[in-house]
Design an enzyme around this catalytic site. Structure first.
Site, mmCIF file in Angstrom:
data_model
loop_
_atom_site.group_PDB
_atom_site.id
_atom_site.type_symbol
_atom_site.label_atom_id
_atom_site.label_comp_id
_atom_site.label_asym_id
_atom_site.label_seq_id
_atom_site.Cartn_x
_atom_site.Cartn_y
_atom_site.Cartn_z
ATOM 1 N N MET A 1 0.853 -1.227 0.058
ATOM 2 C CA MET A 1 0.033 0.178 -0.100
ATOM 3 C C MET A 1 0.849 1.094 -0.123
ATOM 4 O O MET A 1 1.370 1.593 1.104
ATOM 5 C CB MET A 1 -0.924 -0.022 1.177
ATOM 6 C CG MET A 1 -1.746 1.345 1.554
ATOM 7 S SD MET A 1 -1.100 2.203 2.516
ATOM 8 C CE MET A 1 -1.801 3.826 2.093
ATOM 9 N N PRO A 2 1.115 1.788 -1.130
ATOM 10 C CA PRO A 2 1.772 3.008 -1.076
ATOM 11 C C PRO A 2 0.843 4.182 -0.885
ATOM 12 O O PRO A 2 -0.180 4.265 -1.298
ATOM 13 C CB PRO A 2 2.285 3.136 -2.373
ATOM 14 C CG PRO A 2 1.624 2.053 -3.393
ATOM 15 C CD PRO A 2 0.894 1.196 -2.388
ATOM 16 N N LEU A 3 1.276 5.190 0.183
ATOM 17 C CA LEU A 3 0.664 6.310 0.237
ATOM 18 C C LEU A 3 1.562 7.374 -0.277
ATOM 19 O O LEU A 3 2.832 7.517 0.116
ATOM 20 C CB LEU A 3 0.381 6.793 1.853
ATOM 21 C CG LEU A 3 0.038 7.958 2.111
ATOM 22 C CD1 LEU A 3 -1.362 8.244 1.561
ATOM 23 C CD2 LEU A 3 0.066 8.267 3.655
ATOM 24 N N MET A 28 3.288 3.551 -10.529
ATOM 25 C CA MET A 28 3.573 2.855 -9.208
ATOM 26 C C MET A 28 3.006 1.252 -9.517
ATOM 27 O O MET A 28 3.747 0.310 -9.179
ATOM 28 C CB MET A 28 2.400 3.456 -8.259
ATOM 29 C CG MET A 28 2.229 2.691 -6.827
ATOM 30 S SD MET A 28 4.028 2.964 -5.773
ATOM 31 C CE MET A 28 3.901 4.636 -5.798
ATOM 32 N N THR A 72 5.108 6.635 0.996
ATOM 33 C CA THR A 72 5.538 5.834 2.074
ATOM 34 C C THR A 72 4.859 4.393 1.585
ATOM 35 O O THR A 72 3.749 4.358 1.238
ATOM 36 C CB THR A 72 4.575 6.317 3.256
ATOM 37 O OG1 THR A 72 5.077 7.715 3.608
ATOM 38 C CG2 THR A 72 4.711 5.311 4.650
#
Length: 127
Positions: A1-3, A28, A72
């Site tokens: 899970m990229p923020l 991404m 993140t």
């Protein structure tokens, strides 16, 4: 899970922002093999005087089109990160006209998330 958080100088249209976010998300998905709906993006727009982004002595010429990307995510391989950097600047250049010198990326590693309901889904094995 990229923020992913994007810090930009204010003035882009809704359409320009959507194109920028889509281009970043496509990089991404391709670089990290995340699901298409694993998309968490936040845009912060600032007056020009609130962003002082220099070049660390590398000779970059920054413009008002600069994009600061703070990602993140769970740990990723060096190869995945390099692929992401390259895809990101390529997509932003091709689709948004942003010069690669105007794209700065910072990656922070974090493996502990709660996506809702007060549950840490990576810790519980739900993800």
């Amino acid at each position: 899970m990229p923020l992913i958080r994007f810090d930009l100088i204010e003035g882009r249209t809704k359409e320009e922002l959507k194109t920028l976010l889509d281009a970043a998300h496509e990089a991404m998905v391709e670089a990290f093999s995340v699901p298409e709906r694993d998309r968490y993006q936040i845009v912060h727009q600032h007056p020009e005087h609130e962003m002082i982004i220099e070049d660390t002595g590398l000779g970059f010429e920054r413009t008002n089109s600069m994009v600061i990307v703070s990602k993140t995510s769970r740990p990723r391989s060096e190869e995945q990160k390099k692929t992401f950097y390259n895809l990101l600047v390529r997509n932003l250049k091709e689709r948004c006209g942003i010069d690669p010198q105007d794209v700065m990326v910072s990656i922070t590693v974090n493996g502990d998330w709660s996506f809702g309901n007060g549950t840490a889904q990576f810790l519980t094995g739900d993800l």
